[in-house]
Motif scaffolding. Structure first.
Motif, mmCIF file in Angstrom:
data_model
loop_
_atom_site.group_PDB
_atom_site.id
_atom_site.type_symbol
_atom_site.label_atom_id
_atom_site.label_comp_id
_atom_site.label_asym_id
_atom_site.label_seq_id
_atom_site.Cartn_x
_atom_site.Cartn_y
_atom_site.Cartn_z
ATOM 1 N N THR A 1 24.352 -34.383 5.140
ATOM 2 C CA THR A 1 23.745 -34.009 3.868
ATOM 3 C C THR A 1 24.000 -32.535 3.542
ATOM 4 O OG1 THR A 1 21.655 -33.562 5.019
ATOM 5 C CG2 THR A 1 21.938 -35.742 4.026
ATOM 6 N N TYR A 2 24.426 -31.776 4.565
ATOM 7 C CA TYR A 2 24.759 -30.364 4.351
ATOM 8 C C TYR A 2 25.904 -29.994 5.281
ATOM 9 C CZ TYR A 2 24.312 -25.270 4.100
ATOM 10 O OH TYR A 2 24.566 -23.934 3.933
ATOM 11 N N ILE A 3 26.943 -29.379 4.722
ATOM 12 C CA ILE A 3 28.106 -28.951 5.498
ATOM 13 C C ILE A 3 28.295 -27.460 5.280
ATOM 14 C CG2 ILE A 3 30.600 -29.163 5.811
ATOM 15 C CD1 ILE A 3 30.379 -32.001 4.615
ATOM 16 N N SER A 4 28.363 -26.721 6.366
ATOM 17 C CA SER A 4 28.727 -25.308 6.261
ATOM 18 C C SER A 4 29.926 -25.077 7.164
ATOM 19 C CB SER A 4 27.567 -24.391 6.658
ATOM 20 O OG SER A 4 27.079 -24.704 7.953
ATOM 21 N N THR A 5 30.894 -24.324 6.656
ATOM 22 C CA THR A 5 32.128 -24.121 7.396
ATOM 23 C C THR A 5 32.611 -22.690 7.242
ATOM 24 O OG1 THR A 5 34.430 -24.862 7.683
ATOM 25 C CG2 THR A 5 33.527 -24.946 5.462
ATOM 26 N N ARG B 1 39.081 -38.626 3.066
ATOM 27 C CA ARG B 1 37.903 -37.862 3.509
ATOM 28 C C ARG B 1 37.238 -37.155 2.332
ATOM 29 N NH1 ARG B 1 39.725 -33.453 7.233
ATOM 30 N NH2 ARG B 1 37.568 -32.737 6.985
ATOM 31 N N GLN B 2 38.044 -36.690 1.396
ATOM 32 C CA GLN B 2 37.520 -35.900 0.291
ATOM 33 C C GLN B 2 36.656 -36.705 -0.664
ATOM 34 O OE1 GLN B 2 40.909 -34.026 -1.539
ATOM 35 N NE2 GLN B 2 41.413 -32.806 0.267
ATOM 36 N N ARG B 3 36.696 -38.013 -0.549
ATOM 37 C CA ARG B 3 35.911 -38.860 -1.454
ATOM 38 C C ARG B 3 34.412 -38.629 -1.303
ATOM 39 N NH1 ARG B 3 37.704 -43.233 -4.035
ATOM 40 N NH2 ARG B 3 35.889 -44.458 -3.438
ATOM 41 N N ILE B 4 33.968 -38.069 -0.175
ATOM 42 C CA ILE B 4 32.535 -37.812 -0.032
ATOM 43 C C ILE B 4 32.071 -36.777 -1.060
ATOM 44 C CG2 ILE B 4 32.582 -38.392 2.410
ATOM 45 C CD1 ILE B 4 32.251 -35.434 3.042
ATOM 46 N N LEU B 5 32.981 -35.941 -1.549
ATOM 47 C CA LEU B 5 32.613 -34.942 -2.548
ATOM 48 C C LEU B 5 32.530 -35.536 -3.954
ATOM 49 C CD1 LEU B 5 34.813 -31.916 -1.398
ATOM 50 C CD2 LEU B 5 32.456 -32.482 -0.747
ATOM 51 N N GLU B 6 32.991 -36.774 -4.111
ATOM 52 C CA GLU B 6 32.969 -37.441 -5.404
ATOM 53 C C GLU B 6 31.778 -38.387 -5.551
ATOM 54 O OE1 GLU B 6 36.698 -39.425 -5.691
ATOM 55 O OE2 GLU B 6 37.875 -37.618 -5.304
ATOM 56 N N ARG B 7 30.971 -38.477 -4.500
ATOM 57 C CA ARG B 7 29.816 -39.376 -4.572
ATOM 58 C C ARG B 7 28.806 -38.875 -5.608
ATOM 59 N NH1 ARG B 7 29.176 -39.722 1.875
ATOM 60 N NH2 ARG B 7 27.808 -37.955 1.440
ATOM 61 N N GLN B 8 27.953 -39.773 -6.043
ATOM 62 C CA GLN B 8 26.938 -39.390 -7.020
ATOM 63 C C GLN B 8 26.024 -38.306 -6.447
ATOM 64 O OE1 GLN B 8 24.739 -42.687 -8.569
ATOM 65 N NE2 GLN B 8 23.576 -41.442 -10.023
ATOM 66 N N GLN B 9 25.745 -38.399 -5.147
ATOM 67 C CA GLN B 9 24.988 -37.364 -4.460
ATOM 68 C C GLN B 9 25.814 -36.874 -3.272
ATOM 69 O OE1 GLN B 9 21.108 -39.341 -3.737
ATOM 70 N NE2 GLN B 9 20.267 -37.796 -5.125
ATOM 71 N N PRO B 10 26.739 -35.958 -3.512
ATOM 72 C CA PRO B 10 27.581 -35.453 -2.420
ATOM 73 C C PRO B 10 26.765 -34.543 -1.508
ATOM 74 C CG PRO B 10 27.982 -34.212 -4.416
ATOM 75 C CD PRO B 10 27.058 -35.331 -4.799
ATOM 76 N N PRO B 11 27.272 -34.253 -0.329
ATOM 77 C CA PRO B 11 26.568 -33.299 0.533
ATOM 78 C C PRO B 11 26.603 -31.908 -0.089
ATOM 79 C CG PRO B 11 28.749 -33.773 1.408
ATOM 80 C CD PRO B 11 28.522 -34.737 0.282
ATOM 81 N N LEU B 12 25.542 -31.137 0.146
ATOM 82 C CA LEU B 12 25.609 -29.727 -0.197
ATOM 83 C C LEU B 12 26.606 -29.075 0.754
ATOM 84 C CD1 LEU B 12 21.806 -28.964 -0.635
ATOM 85 C CD2 LEU B 12 23.500 -29.351 -2.436
ATOM 86 N N PHE C 1 34.632 -22.677 12.582
ATOM 87 C CA PHE C 1 33.675 -23.682 13.059
ATOM 88 C C PHE C 1 32.963 -24.304 11.871
ATOM 89 C CE2 PHE C 1 31.221 -19.782 12.804
ATOM 90 C CZ PHE C 1 29.957 -20.180 12.383
ATOM 91 N N ASN C 2 32.450 -25.511 12.096
ATOM 92 C CA ASN C 2 31.698 -26.239 11.082
ATOM 93 C C ASN C 2 30.327 -26.607 11.634
ATOM 94 O OD1 ASN C 2 34.199 -26.249 9.775
ATOM 95 N ND2 ASN C 2 34.649 -28.358 10.367
ATOM 96 N N VAL C 3 29.341 -26.633 10.755
ATOM 97 C CA VAL C 3 28.009 -27.107 11.121
ATOM 98 C C VAL C 3 27.632 -28.225 10.164
ATOM 99 C CG1 VAL C 3 25.574 -26.538 11.416
ATOM 100 C CG2 VAL C 3 27.323 -24.825 11.970
ATOM 101 N N LEU C 4 27.242 -29.367 10.712
ATOM 102 C CA LEU C 4 26.812 -30.513 9.916
ATOM 103 C C LEU C 4 25.314 -30.715 10.098
ATOM 104 C CD1 LEU C 4 29.625 -33.100 10.813
ATOM 105 C CD2 LEU C 4 29.633 -31.373 8.999
ATOM 106 N N ARG C 5 24.624 -30.966 8.992
ATOM 107 C CA ARG C 5 23.190 -31.258 9.052
ATOM 108 C C ARG C 5 22.946 -32.627 8.443
ATOM 109 N NH1 ARG C 5 20.812 -25.348 7.087
ATOM 110 N NH2 ARG C 5 21.532 -24.199 8.928
ATOM 111 N N PHE C 6 21.890 -33.280 8.923
ATOM 112 C CA PHE C 6 21.594 -34.649 8.530
ATOM 113 C C PHE C 6 20.115 -34.773 8.176
ATOM 114 C CE2 PHE C 6 24.903 -34.371 11.689
ATOM 115 C CZ PHE C 6 25.947 -35.092 11.138
ATOM 116 N N ASP C 7 19.781 -35.843 7.476
ATOM 117 C CA ASP C 7 18.388 -36.059 7.094
ATOM 118 C C ASP C 7 17.481 -36.241 8.299
ATOM 119 O OD1 ASP C 7 18.668 -35.806 4.348
ATOM 120 O OD2 ASP C 7 19.189 -37.918 4.080
#
Length: 282
Positions: free
Chosen positions: A101-105, A143-154, A209-215
């Motif tokens: 739900t949140y990606i920081s890179t 992979r980039q399709r996640i950014l096209e979702r109605q509610q993409p990750p922040l 590095f990347n950090v992924l966060r989830f609900d």
């Protein structure tokens, strides 16, 4: 030459796709060339996909569903097929990335994969001399399709200024890539900052590095070395990554100033096509 009759549809998503394509085509009484004419491709391509010699694209799959009336079967299946084309060590990360739900890179060398244009991605993937470049490229674009979702990750991306100056693919590719970054700066769910050269030494000189966060799941930190990737949910590592990322954000230009720098580099470094670029191409 492999034939579909010998394929085990349970062996892989690609095998199942080829097997199902052959089954559906024959059920409609179509030869490969006839189906190719309907969906605007060659019969040879149909045969190559049926025998797993080629990886199908999403566009191909959508045209198949329309032509065969398969109610989205191939459009749904192609996501699994393309995911399976990623390197084995990367597939778990891609699965987690799609659920985040949140990606920081922080990227020290290259534009983050989710933000790459097709031609930039092609140039990057070519450096690894892959056996199936088109399959890997299709998988990255998928992979980039996640950014096209109605509610993409922040998403929050910090790019080292070196990323803007490194001429991946040549001048035109870079100009289009930087223009793509500017498009993302106008999305409310995406923030892009540039870490300028004048920042000097900083908290992540060791690399990207990347950090992924989830609900509901623990945060994950992802890093890569020369040949593979590494994920961890170790609390100490998560805290250290968060500390370093906060320092990077503080040292980076503001979102607005970052966009101005991207624009300036795009125009000054990649804008004049009357002069040869670093590859000697006008």
């Amino acid at each position: 030459m492999a034939n579909v009759q010998s394929l085990d549809p349970s062996a892989s998503p690609l095998d199942y796709y080829g097997w199902e394509l052959r089954r559906q085509r024959e059920a409609h009484g179509l030869r490969q060339g006839q189906l190719g004419e309907i969906i605007f491709c060659t019969g040879s391509l149909i045969g190559q996909i049926e025998t797993t010699k080629k990886v199908p694209t999403r566009d191909f799959s959508e045209r198949l569903d329309a032509a065969l009336g398969t109610d989205g079967v191939f459009s749904r299946l192609v996501g699994l097929v393309l995911r399976s084309q990623l390197p084995t060590w990367f597939q778990q990360y891609a699965d987690m990335e799609a659920k985040a739900t949140y990606i920081s890179t922080y990227q020290a060398q290259l534009v983050y994969g989710l933000l790459q244009t097709e031609e930039y991605a092609r140039a990057v993937l070519l450096t690894g001399m892959p056996e199936d470049l088109e399959g890997l490229l299709a998988a990255r674009l998928e992979r980039q399709r996640i950014l096209e979702r109605q509610q993409p990750p922040l998403a929050w991306a910090i790019l080292d200024e070196a990323v803007l100056h490194r001429p991946i693919g040549g001048r035109e590719v870079m100009r289009n890539q930087l223009a793509r970054l500017l498009e993302f700066t106008r999305h409310r769910w995406m923030r892009i900052q540039v870490l300028p050269f004048v920042a000097g030494e900083h908290s992540s000189l060791a690399g990207s590095f990347n950090v992924l966060r989830f609900d509901s799941d623990p945060d994950v930190v992802y890093t890569e070395d020369l040949i593979s990737g590494h994920m961890t949910a170790n609390p100490e590592t998560i805290r250290e990554a968060a500390r370093r990322y906060a320092h990077l954000q503080a040292a980076a230009l503001s979102v607005e100033d970052s966009a101005a720098l991207i624009t300036r580099v795009m125009e000054e470094r990649y804008g004049d096509r009357s002069e040869p670029d670093e590859r000697g191409v006008a």
